[in-house]
Design a protein around this motif. Sequence first.
Motif, PDB file in Angstrom:
ATOM      1  N   PHE A  20     -13.254   0.181   1.671  1.00  0.00           N
ATOM      2  CA  PHE A  20     -12.254   0.127   0.604  1.00  0.00           C
ATOM      3  C   PHE A  20     -11.849   1.514   0.098  1.00  0.00           C
ATOM      4  CE2 PHE A  20     -12.576  -4.342  -1.545  1.00  0.00           C
ATOM      5  CZ  PHE A  20     -11.932  -4.907  -0.465  1.00  0.00           C
ATOM      6  N   ASP A  21     -12.755   2.448   0.045  1.00  0.00           N
ATOM      7  CA  ASP A  21     -12.443   3.774  -0.506  1.00  0.00           C
ATOM      8  C   ASP A  21     -11.851   4.732   0.526  1.00  0.00           C
ATOM      9  OD1 ASP A  21     -13.318   3.083  -3.057  1.00  0.00           O
ATOM     10  OD2 ASP A  21     -15.377   3.672  -2.628  1.00  0.00           O
ATOM     11  N   TRP A  22     -11.756   4.306   1.775  1.00  0.00           N
ATOM     12  CA  TRP A  22     -11.240   5.168   2.838  1.00  0.00           C
ATOM     13  C   TRP A  22      -9.736   5.362   2.676  1.00  0.00           C
ATOM     14  CZ3 TRP A  22      -7.690   4.826   6.823  1.00  0.00           C
ATOM     15  CH2 TRP A  22      -7.769   5.837   7.797  1.00  0.00           C
ATOM     16  N   GLN A  23      -9.281   6.580   2.956  1.00  0.00           N
ATOM     17  CA  GLN A  23      -7.851   6.865   2.988  1.00  0.00           C
ATOM     18  C   GLN A  23      -7.598   7.882   4.090  1.00  0.00           C
ATOM     19  OE1 GLN A  23      -8.587   8.992  -1.125  1.00  0.00           O
ATOM     20  NE2 GLN A  23      -6.420   9.024  -0.693  1.00  0.00           N
ATOM     21  N   MET A  29      -2.713   6.085  -0.272  1.00  0.00           N
ATOM     22  CA  MET A  29      -3.511   5.121  -1.014  1.00  0.00           C
ATOM     23  C   MET A  29      -4.823   4.892  -0.277  1.00  0.00           C
ATOM     24  SD  MET A  29      -0.900   2.100  -2.241  1.00  0.00           S
ATOM     25  CE  MET A  29       0.319   2.123  -0.934  1.00  0.00           C
ATOM     26  N   THR A  30      -5.845   4.473  -1.012  1.00  0.00           N
ATOM     27  CA  THR A  30      -7.070   4.040  -0.346  1.00  0.00           C
ATOM     28  C   THR A  30      -6.780   2.704   0.333  1.00  0.00           C
ATOM     29  OG1 THR A  30      -7.909   2.770  -2.227  1.00  0.00           O
ATOM     30  CG2 THR A  30      -8.542   5.142  -2.099  1.00  0.00           C
ATOM     31  N   LEU A  31      -7.646   2.316   1.222  1.00  0.00           N
ATOM     32  CA  LEU A  31      -7.495   1.033   1.902  1.00  0.00           C
ATOM     33  C   LEU A  31      -7.454  -0.104   0.879  1.00  0.00           C
ATOM     34  CD1 LEU A  31      -7.401  -0.605   4.520  1.00  0.00           C
ATOM     35  CD2 LEU A  31      -9.902  -0.505   4.577  1.00  0.00           C
ATOM     36  N   LYS A  32      -8.299  -0.049  -0.117  1.00  0.00           N
ATOM     37  CA  LYS A  32      -8.326  -1.079  -1.164  1.00  0.00           C
ATOM     38  C   LYS A  32      -7.009  -1.111  -1.940  1.00  0.00           C
ATOM     39  CE  LYS A  32     -10.890  -2.223  -5.372  1.00  0.00           C
ATOM     40  NZ  LYS A  32     -12.075  -1.872  -6.171  1.00  0.00           N
ATOM     41  N   ALA A  36      -4.605  -4.368  -1.793  1.00  0.00           N
ATOM     42  CA  ALA A  36      -4.342  -5.088  -3.046  1.00  0.00           C
ATOM     43  C   ALA A  36      -2.848  -5.075  -3.376  1.00  0.00           C
ATOM     44  CB  ALA A  36      -5.164  -4.498  -4.182  1.00  0.00           C
ATOM     45  N   HIS A  37      -2.185  -3.974  -3.068  1.00  0.00           N
ATOM     46  CA  HIS A  37      -0.740  -3.905  -3.307  1.00  0.00           C
ATOM     47  C   HIS A  37      -0.001  -4.916  -2.422  1.00  0.00           C
ATOM     48  CE1 HIS A  37       3.113  -2.428  -4.455  1.00  0.00           C
ATOM     49  NE2 HIS A  37       3.368  -1.859  -3.291  1.00  0.00           N
ATOM     50  N   ILE A  38      -0.395  -5.014  -1.177  1.00  0.00           N
ATOM     51  CA  ILE A  38       0.213  -5.999  -0.276  1.00  0.00           C
ATOM     52  C   ILE A  38      -0.018  -7.402  -0.828  1.00  0.00           C
ATOM     53  CG2 ILE A  38       0.066  -7.042   2.026  1.00  0.00           C
ATOM     54  CD1 ILE A  38      -0.709  -4.168   3.034  1.00  0.00           C
ATOM     55  N   ALA A  39      -1.228  -7.656  -1.294  1.00  0.00           N
ATOM     56  CA  ALA A  39      -1.574  -8.977  -1.807  1.00  0.00           C
ATOM     57  C   ALA A  39      -0.770  -9.345  -3.051  1.00  0.00           C
ATOM     58  CB  ALA A  39      -3.071  -9.045  -2.106  1.00  0.00           C
ATOM     59  N   GLU A  40      -0.396  -8.369  -3.860  1.00  0.00           N
ATOM     60  CA  GLU A  40       0.332  -8.656  -5.102  1.00  0.00           C
ATOM     61  C   GLU A  40       1.833  -8.849  -4.887  1.00  0.00           C
ATOM     62  OE1 GLU A  40      -0.095  -5.429  -7.919  1.00  0.00           O
ATOM     63  OE2 GLU A  40       0.974  -4.040  -6.614  1.00  0.00           O
ATOM     64  N   LEU A  41       2.362  -8.338  -3.800  1.00  0.00           N
ATOM     65  CA  LEU A  41       3.812  -8.310  -3.616  1.00  0.00           C
ATOM     66  C   LEU A  41       4.500  -9.679  -3.628  1.00  0.00           C
ATOM     67  CD1 LEU A  41       4.084  -5.343  -1.130  1.00  0.00           C
ATOM     68  CD2 LEU A  41       5.130  -5.468  -3.407  1.00  0.00           C
ATOM     69  N   PRO A  42       3.922 -10.750  -3.102  1.00  0.00           N
ATOM     70  CA  PRO A  42       4.619 -12.041  -3.229  1.00  0.00           C
ATOM     71  C   PRO A  42       4.846 -12.449  -4.686  1.00  0.00           C
ATOM     72  CG  PRO A  42       2.928 -12.191  -1.548  1.00  0.00           C
ATOM     73  CD  PRO A  42       2.732 -10.868  -2.250  1.00  0.00           C
ATOM     74  N   GLY A  43       4.018 -11.970  -5.581  1.00  0.00           N
ATOM     75  CA  GLY A  43       4.180 -12.254  -7.002  1.00  0.00           C
ATOM     76  C   GLY A  43       5.386 -11.582  -7.613  1.00  0.00           C
ATOM     77  N   TRP A  44       5.927 -10.576  -6.947  1.00  0.00           N
ATOM     78  CA  TRP A  44       7.148  -9.921  -7.437  1.00  0.00           C
ATOM     79  C   TRP A  44       8.318 -10.906  -7.469  1.00  0.00           C
ATOM     80  CZ3 TRP A  44       8.109  -4.253  -5.564  1.00  0.00           C
ATOM     81  CH2 TRP A  44       7.011  -3.452  -5.908  1.00  0.00           C
ATOM     82  N   VAL A  45       8.260 -11.926  -6.615  1.00  0.00           N
ATOM     83  CA  VAL A  45       9.315 -12.942  -6.614  1.00  0.00           C
ATOM     84  C   VAL A  45       9.344 -13.624  -7.984  1.00  0.00           C
ATOM     85  CG1 VAL A  45      10.102 -15.104  -5.569  1.00  0.00           C
ATOM     86  CG2 VAL A  45       9.194 -13.276  -4.112  1.00  0.00           C
ATOM     87  N   ALA A  46       8.181 -14.000  -8.480  1.00  0.00           N
ATOM     88  CA  ALA A  46       8.101 -14.631  -9.803  1.00  0.00           C
ATOM     89  C   ALA A  46       8.587 -13.671 -10.886  1.00  0.00           C
ATOM     90  CB  ALA A  46       6.669 -15.081 -10.087  1.00  0.00           C
ATOM     91  N   THR A  47       8.214 -12.421 -10.785  1.00  0.00           N
ATOM     92  CA  THR A  47       8.663 -11.421 -11.756  1.00  0.00           C
ATOM     93  C   THR A  47      10.182 -11.310 -11.755  1.00  0.00           C
ATOM     94  OG1 THR A  47       6.593 -10.197 -11.538  1.00  0.00           O
ATOM     95  CG2 THR A  47       8.469  -8.996 -12.439  1.00  0.00           C
ATOM     96  N   ALA A  48      10.761 -11.288 -10.577  1.00  0.00           N
ATOM     97  CA  ALA A  48      12.221 -11.166 -10.473  1.00  0.00           C
ATOM     98  C   ALA A  48      12.942 -12.376 -11.049  1.00  0.00           C
ATOM     99  CB  ALA A  48      12.630 -10.978  -9.018  1.00  0.00           C
ATOM    100  N   LEU A  49      12.331 -13.527 -10.924  1.00  0.00           N
ATOM    101  CA  LEU A  49      13.003 -14.756 -11.346  1.00  0.00           C
ATOM    102  C   LEU A  49      12.709 -15.160 -12.787  1.00  0.00           C
ATOM    103  CD1 LEU A  49      12.510 -16.789  -8.060  1.00  0.00           C
ATOM    104  CD2 LEU A  49      14.640 -15.783  -8.921  1.00  0.00           C
ATOM    105  N   ALA A 129       2.612  -2.752   7.807  1.00  0.00           N
ATOM    106  CA  ALA A 129       2.605  -1.821   8.942  1.00  0.00           C
ATOM    107  C   ALA A 129       1.696  -0.631   8.653  1.00  0.00           C
ATOM    108  CB  ALA A 129       4.023  -1.353   9.244  1.00  0.00           C
ATOM    109  N   GLN A 130       1.744  -0.130   7.416  1.00  0.00           N
ATOM    110  CA  GLN A 130       0.817   0.940   7.037  1.00  0.00           C
ATOM    111  C   GLN A 130      -0.624   0.468   7.194  1.00  0.00           C
ATOM    112  OE1 GLN A 130       2.348   1.734   3.007  1.00  0.00           O
ATOM    113  NE2 GLN A 130       2.368   3.890   3.622  1.00  0.00           N
ATOM    114  N   LEU A 131      -0.886  -0.753   6.756  1.00  0.00           N
ATOM    115  CA  LEU A 131      -2.238  -1.294   6.874  1.00  0.00           C
ATOM    116  C   LEU A 131      -2.667  -1.354   8.335  1.00  0.00           C
ATOM    117  CD1 LEU A 131      -4.770  -2.568   5.645  1.00  0.00           C
ATOM    118  CD2 LEU A 131      -3.557  -4.782   5.651  1.00  0.00           C
ATOM    119  N   GLY A 132      -1.739  -1.678   9.217  1.00  0.00           N
ATOM    120  CA  GLY A 132      -2.052  -1.685  10.646  1.00  0.00           C
ATOM    121  C   GLY A 132      -2.481  -0.313  11.136  1.00  0.00           C
TER     122      GLY A 132
END
Length: 153
Positions: A20-23, A29-32, A36-49, A129-132
């Motif tokens: 998790f702390d690797w970058q 960004m660190t791996l964590k 976590a940012h990727i995981a939160e992004l679908p929630g931006w849809v709710a924020t937008a709406l 893609a960055q995560l890849g």
Amino acid sequence: MHNEAITTRKMLSRVPPEKFDWQPHPKSMTLKQLAAHIAELPGWVATALTTNELDFERNPYTPQDVKNTGELLDFFEASLKSGKQSLAEADANILTEDWVLRNGIHIINTYNRYGVIRMAYSQIVHHRAQLGVYLRLLDIPIPGSYGPSADEK
């Protein structure tokens, strides 16, 4: 959304908590943080709406603190559920309404709600893609996205 969620879930499931702390670079960004940012992004849809703006001065960004891969996946699933539910309940007529990203009086950008949703999905693909790359540098097999990866052949 369904196929992208499957691909994102596969990628996030490969993130090892012991790294998790690797970058890859001090400016990265660190791996964590990235996962976590990727995981939160679908929630931006709710924020937008459900909001008219995001003001970082009034709502400072606080990243989700996940402790392991299971928590990361749970966070992604909750974010995805929120985004899907908001999209299903949305009135299509509001998609062209303005939505503002600001920091206090400084307006960073003005989008329409559709543009925010589009940006969220583009961000998912971009950061996935960055995560890849992160996983490849850590010698962790990468799952296929739009076909098999080199690790799956």
